[in-house]
Design an enzyme around this catalytic site. Structure first.
Site, PDB file in Angstrom:
ATOM      1  N   THR A 142      14.030 -70.475  49.867  1.00  0.00           N
ATOM      2  CA  THR A 142      14.730 -69.521  49.042  1.00  0.00           C
ATOM      3  C   THR A 142      14.082 -68.398  48.831  1.00  0.00           C
ATOM      4  O   THR A 142      13.005 -68.016  48.997  1.00  0.00           O
ATOM      5  CB  THR A 142      14.300 -71.122  47.956  1.00  0.00           C
ATOM      6  N   ASP A 143      15.177 -67.408  47.575  1.00  0.00           N
ATOM      7  CA  ASP A 143      15.038 -66.405  47.295  1.00  0.00           C
ATOM      8  C   ASP A 143      12.989 -66.079  46.155  1.00  0.00           C
ATOM      9  O   ASP A 143      13.145 -65.230  46.216  1.00  0.00           O
ATOM     10  CB  ASP A 143      16.350 -65.437  46.334  1.00  0.00           C
ATOM     11  N   GLU A 144      13.424 -67.327  45.404  1.00  0.00           N
ATOM     12  CA  GLU A 144      12.216 -67.374  44.671  1.00  0.00           C
ATOM     13  C   GLU A 144      10.389 -66.759  45.340  1.00  0.00           C
ATOM     14  O   GLU A 144      10.058 -66.473  44.671  1.00  0.00           O
ATOM     15  CB  GLU A 144      12.016 -69.253  44.386  1.00  0.00           C
ATOM     16  N   TYR A 166       6.016 -73.705  43.217  1.00  0.00           N
ATOM     17  CA  TYR A 166       6.916 -74.455  43.716  1.00  0.00           C
ATOM     18  C   TYR A 166       7.228 -73.366  44.355  1.00  0.00           C
ATOM     19  O   TYR A 166       7.407 -73.526  45.903  1.00  0.00           O
ATOM     20  CB  TYR A 166       8.571 -74.962  42.692  1.00  0.00           C
ATOM     21  N   LYS A 170       6.567 -72.806  49.073  1.00  0.00           N
ATOM     22  CA  LYS A 170       7.804 -72.684  50.064  1.00  0.00           C
ATOM     23  C   LYS A 170       7.472 -70.675  50.582  1.00  0.00           C
ATOM     24  O   LYS A 170       7.980 -71.453  51.933  1.00  0.00           O
ATOM     25  CB  LYS A 170       9.382 -72.491  48.938  1.00  0.00           C
TER      26      LYS A 170
HETATM   27  P1  NAD Z   1      17.135 -81.955  45.935  1.00  0.00           P
HETATM   28  O1  NAD Z   1      15.590 -81.971  44.647  1.00  0.00           O
HETATM   29  O2  NAD Z   1      18.130 -82.365  44.979  1.00  0.00           O
HETATM   30  O3  NAD Z   1      16.575 -82.911  47.280  1.00  0.00           O
HETATM   31  C1  NAD Z   1      15.714 -82.551  47.937  1.00  0.00           C
HETATM   32  C2  NAD Z   1      15.046 -84.107  48.521  1.00  0.00           C
HETATM   33  O4  NAD Z   1      13.904 -83.736  49.949  1.00  0.00           O
HETATM   34  C3  NAD Z   1      15.678 -85.181  47.977  1.00  0.00           C
HETATM   35  O5  NAD Z   1      16.313 -86.112  48.810  1.00  0.00           O
HETATM   36  C4  NAD Z   1      13.806 -86.085  48.756  1.00  0.00           C
HETATM   37  O6  NAD Z   1      14.297 -87.345  48.146  1.00  0.00           O
HETATM   38  C5  NAD Z   1      13.407 -85.600  49.796  1.00  0.00           C
HETATM   39  N1  NAD Z   1      12.404 -85.540  49.656  1.00  0.00           N
HETATM   40  C6  NAD Z   1      11.120 -85.068  49.191  1.00  0.00           C
HETATM   41  N2  NAD Z   1       9.819 -85.431  49.474  1.00  0.00           N
HETATM   42  C7  NAD Z   1      10.184 -86.072  50.475  1.00  0.00           C
HETATM   43  C8  NAD Z   1       9.637 -85.525  51.822  1.00  0.00           C
HETATM   44  N3  NAD Z   1       7.966 -86.256  51.523  1.00  0.00           N
HETATM   45  N4  NAD Z   1       9.497 -86.472  53.005  1.00  0.00           N
HETATM   46  C9  NAD Z   1      11.025 -86.777  53.183  1.00  0.00           C
HETATM   47  N5  NAD Z   1      12.472 -86.429  52.232  1.00  0.00           N
HETATM   48  C10 NAD Z   1      11.786 -85.685  50.650  1.00  0.00           C
HETATM   49  O7  NAD Z   1      16.591 -80.441  46.696  1.00  0.00           O
HETATM   50  P2  NAD Z   1      17.796 -79.157  47.567  1.00  0.00           P
HETATM   51  O8  NAD Z   1      18.332 -78.863  46.001  1.00  0.00           O
HETATM   52  O9  NAD Z   1      18.745 -80.552  48.083  1.00  0.00           O
HETATM   53  O10 NAD Z   1      17.437 -78.123  47.865  1.00  0.00           O
HETATM   54  C11 NAD Z   1      17.503 -78.692  49.193  1.00  0.00           C
HETATM   55  C12 NAD Z   1      16.712 -77.001  49.779  1.00  0.00           C
HETATM   56  O11 NAD Z   1      16.724 -76.424  49.750  1.00  0.00           O
HETATM   57  C13 NAD Z   1      14.719 -77.508  49.166  1.00  0.00           C
HETATM   58  O12 NAD Z   1      13.914 -77.213  50.709  1.00  0.00           O
HETATM   59  C14 NAD Z   1      14.861 -76.272  49.179  1.00  0.00           C
HETATM   60  O13 NAD Z   1      13.532 -76.072  48.457  1.00  0.00           O
HETATM   61  C15 NAD Z   1      15.730 -75.482  49.068  1.00  0.00           C
HETATM   62  N6  NAD Z   1      16.634 -74.155  48.931  1.00  0.00           N
HETATM   63  C16 NAD Z   1      17.110 -74.737  47.001  1.00  0.00           C
HETATM   64  C17 NAD Z   1      16.962 -73.955  46.388  1.00  0.00           C
HETATM   65  C18 NAD Z   1      18.758 -74.567  45.294  1.00  0.00           C
HETATM   66  O14 NAD Z   1      18.719 -73.869  43.947  1.00  0.00           O
HETATM   67  N7  NAD Z   1      18.460 -75.959  45.051  1.00  0.00           N
HETATM   68  C19 NAD Z   1      17.948 -73.006  46.786  1.00  0.00           C
HETATM   69  C20 NAD Z   1      17.043 -72.380  47.414  1.00  0.00           C
HETATM   70  C21 NAD Z   1      16.153 -72.890  48.321  1.00  0.00           C
HETATM   71  P1  TYD Z   2      17.132 -73.859  37.164  1.00  0.00           P
HETATM   72  O1  TYD Z   2      18.139 -73.760  37.932  1.00  0.00           O
HETATM   73  O2  TYD Z   2      15.534 -74.648  37.060  1.00  0.00           O
HETATM   74  O3  TYD Z   2      16.165 -73.077  39.314  1.00  0.00           O
HETATM   75  P2  TYD Z   2      15.154 -71.757  38.889  1.00  0.00           P
HETATM   76  O4  TYD Z   2      14.101 -72.017  37.992  1.00  0.00           O
HETATM   77  O5  TYD Z   2      15.117 -72.119  40.393  1.00  0.00           O
HETATM   78  O6  TYD Z   2      16.130 -70.032  39.508  1.00  0.00           O
HETATM   79  O7  TYD Z   2      16.817 -72.782  36.974  1.00  0.00           O
HETATM   80  C1  TYD Z   2      17.836 -71.650  36.833  1.00  0.00           C
HETATM   81  C2  TYD Z   2      17.533 -70.599  35.016  1.00  0.00           C
HETATM   82  O8  TYD Z   2      17.870 -71.582  34.481  1.00  0.00           O
HETATM   83  C3  TYD Z   2      16.104 -69.934  35.210  1.00  0.00           C
HETATM   84  O9  TYD Z   2      16.080 -68.678  35.138  1.00  0.00           O
HETATM   85  C4  TYD Z   2      15.946 -71.458  33.827  1.00  0.00           C
HETATM   86  C5  TYD Z   2      16.947 -71.356  32.737  1.00  0.00           C
HETATM   87  N1  TYD Z   2      16.631 -72.458  32.625  1.00  0.00           N
HETATM   88  C6  TYD Z   2      16.514 -72.468  31.439  1.00  0.00           C
HETATM   89  O10 TYD Z   2      16.910 -72.407  31.169  1.00  0.00           O
HETATM   90  N2  TYD Z   2      16.849 -74.262  30.485  1.00  0.00           N
HETATM   91  C7  TYD Z   2      16.680 -75.458  30.780  1.00  0.00           C
HETATM   92  O11 TYD Z   2      16.319 -76.388  30.672  1.00  0.00           O
HETATM   93  C8  TYD Z   2      17.083 -75.390  32.539  1.00  0.00           C
HETATM   94  C9  TYD Z   2      16.140 -76.208  33.503  1.00  0.00           C
HETATM   95  C10 TYD Z   2      16.749 -73.938  33.637  1.00  0.00           C
END
Ligand code: NAD
Ligand code: TYD
Length: 360
Positions: A142-144, A166, A170
């Protein structure tokens, strides 16, 4: 033909990725290893559950014996086709939950990644491993991990300065990937994408949470003044980027994947309100934005420089934010049964803790 061990494939991005690969690469096989935490849901993959190239294994990436069996071909799910590619999506993924309790983030995101890396090292690089198929370990990051940036954009060489538990977990996993590449020569690639949105996203994240609250007539809780900036990436664009990295990425490298759609949170929420007001099925709604207590340690701005993946692999994001949000709203309107099923009592307790009791 590749055989992929996809971890966390029952979550948001993982399920979109599995569907995308089964469609775009007929003949490839996918084994989905997922623990099915609150965020994992097999309903996300119902349309492909009988696909001949797909199988599911419920389990934890921290389970060394299981991971070893899956990668070695000793497990029934991989006995005919051993995975030559690992794509690690499995993670605890929500910043707000990591503020309440960092422990599962360290376990899954750090330890789990190390378990996967170690199994890959032992089986792919160990003595007696003569399988000629090329191997690759893809870490979905992630960019985070870079932390917050006031102006300009992070490149792949920017230092890692994570601020939330988090992001720290990562970043630790990214560094383990780097170490396994440098120390053992394991073929590892790391992708760092910006905020994803689209179908099947658990409604704890900004965009689906706002849509769902609006549909239920609840206030839309914007942290602080809504000035924080995120760069929004439509999930399918990320899936396409990850596939390109699998096919053409260089082992040992990191690739930023930015959506090129930077907006202040308040702009995103207002855009959603506009879409809902213009939609024939929701034009009766009057969504109310409510500014609420800010998230502790809230990163102000994320911004990625994605020149590298554009130049090396020819990837660019294809979905403008407005079009992606319209598609997403439509999906949530059509899948209210899905939403009702994922919003369990666990979620309601979590929601009350953050939004009613204020991070306690
Ligand atoms: P999500 O929370 O929707 O899904 C996570 C999945 O991992 C779930 O199906 C959960 O059951 C599974 N899981 C959790 N712990 C586990 C374990 N110990 N063993 C096996 N499975 C397990 O997450 P997402 O939003 O789909 O993100 C997927 C990946 O992408 C993550 O690694 C996250 O850090 C990365 N990512 C997400 C975003 C975003 O905006 N959502 C952005 C950048 C990177
Ligand atoms: P989020 O979707 O939780 O992703 P991340 O924290 O990983 O960037 O949040 C996106 C942005 O929205 C973040 O700046 C936090 C803000 N946010 C709110 O203002 N209200 C909310 O209820 C949530 C969940 C997020």
């Amino acid at each position: 033909m590749n055989t992929l061990l996809v971890t966390g494939g029952a979550g948001f991005i993982g399920s979109n990725f599995i569907r995308f690969v089964l469609r775009e690469r007929p003949g490839w096989r996918i084994i989905n290893l997922d623990k099915l935490t609150y965020a994992g849901n097999l309903e996300n993959l119902q349309d492909v559950e009988d696909h001949p190239g797909y199988s599911f294994v419920r389990g934890d990436i921290c389970d060394r014996a299981l991971v070893h069996a899956l990668l070695s071909g000793e497990h029934p799910a991989t006995v005919t086709h051993r995975p030559n590619i690992v794509v690690n999506f499995a993670a605890e993924s929500h910043v707000d939950r990591s503020i309440l309790d960092a422990s599962p983030f360290v376990e899954t995101n750090v330890l789990g990644t190390q378990v996967l890396l170690e199994a890959a090292r032992t089986l792919w690089l160990g003595s007696g491993s003569q399988d000629p198929q090329p191997k690759l370990f893809v870490q979905v990051s992630t960019d985070e991990v870079y932390g917050s940036i006031e102006a300009g954009s992070f490149t792949e060489d920017s230092p890692l300065q994570p601020n939330s538990p988090y992001a720290a977990s990562k970043a630790a996993a990214d560094l383990l990937c780097r170490a396994y590449h440098r120390t053992y020569g394991l073929p590892v690639v790391v992708t760092r994408s910006s905020n994803n949105y689209g179908p099947y996203q658990f409604p704890e994240k900004l965009i689906p949470l706002m849509v769902q609250n609006a549909l239920e007539g609840k206030p839309l809780p914007v942290y602080g003044k809504g000035e924080n900036v995120r760069d929004w990436l439509y999930v399918e664009d990320n899936c396409r980027a990850i596939l390109m990295v699998i096919e053409s990425g260089r082992p040992g490298e990191v690739y930023n994947i930015g959506g090129g759609c930077e907006r202040r949170n308040i702009e995103v929420v207002e855009l959603l309100c506009e879409i809902l007001r213009a939609h024939p099925r929701t034009r009766h709604l009057t969504p109310q934005i409510q500014f609420v207590q800010d998230r502790p340690g809230h990163d102000f701005r994320y911004s990625l420089d994605s020149t590298k993946i554009q130049r090396e692999l020819g990837w660019t994001p294809a979905t403008p934010l407005e079009a992606g949000l319209e598609r997403t709203v439509e999906w949530y309107l059509d899948h209210q049964d899905w939403v009702r099923r994922v919003l369990t009592s666990e979620y309601r307790d979590y929601y009350a803790r953050v939004y009613e009791r204020g991070w306690r």
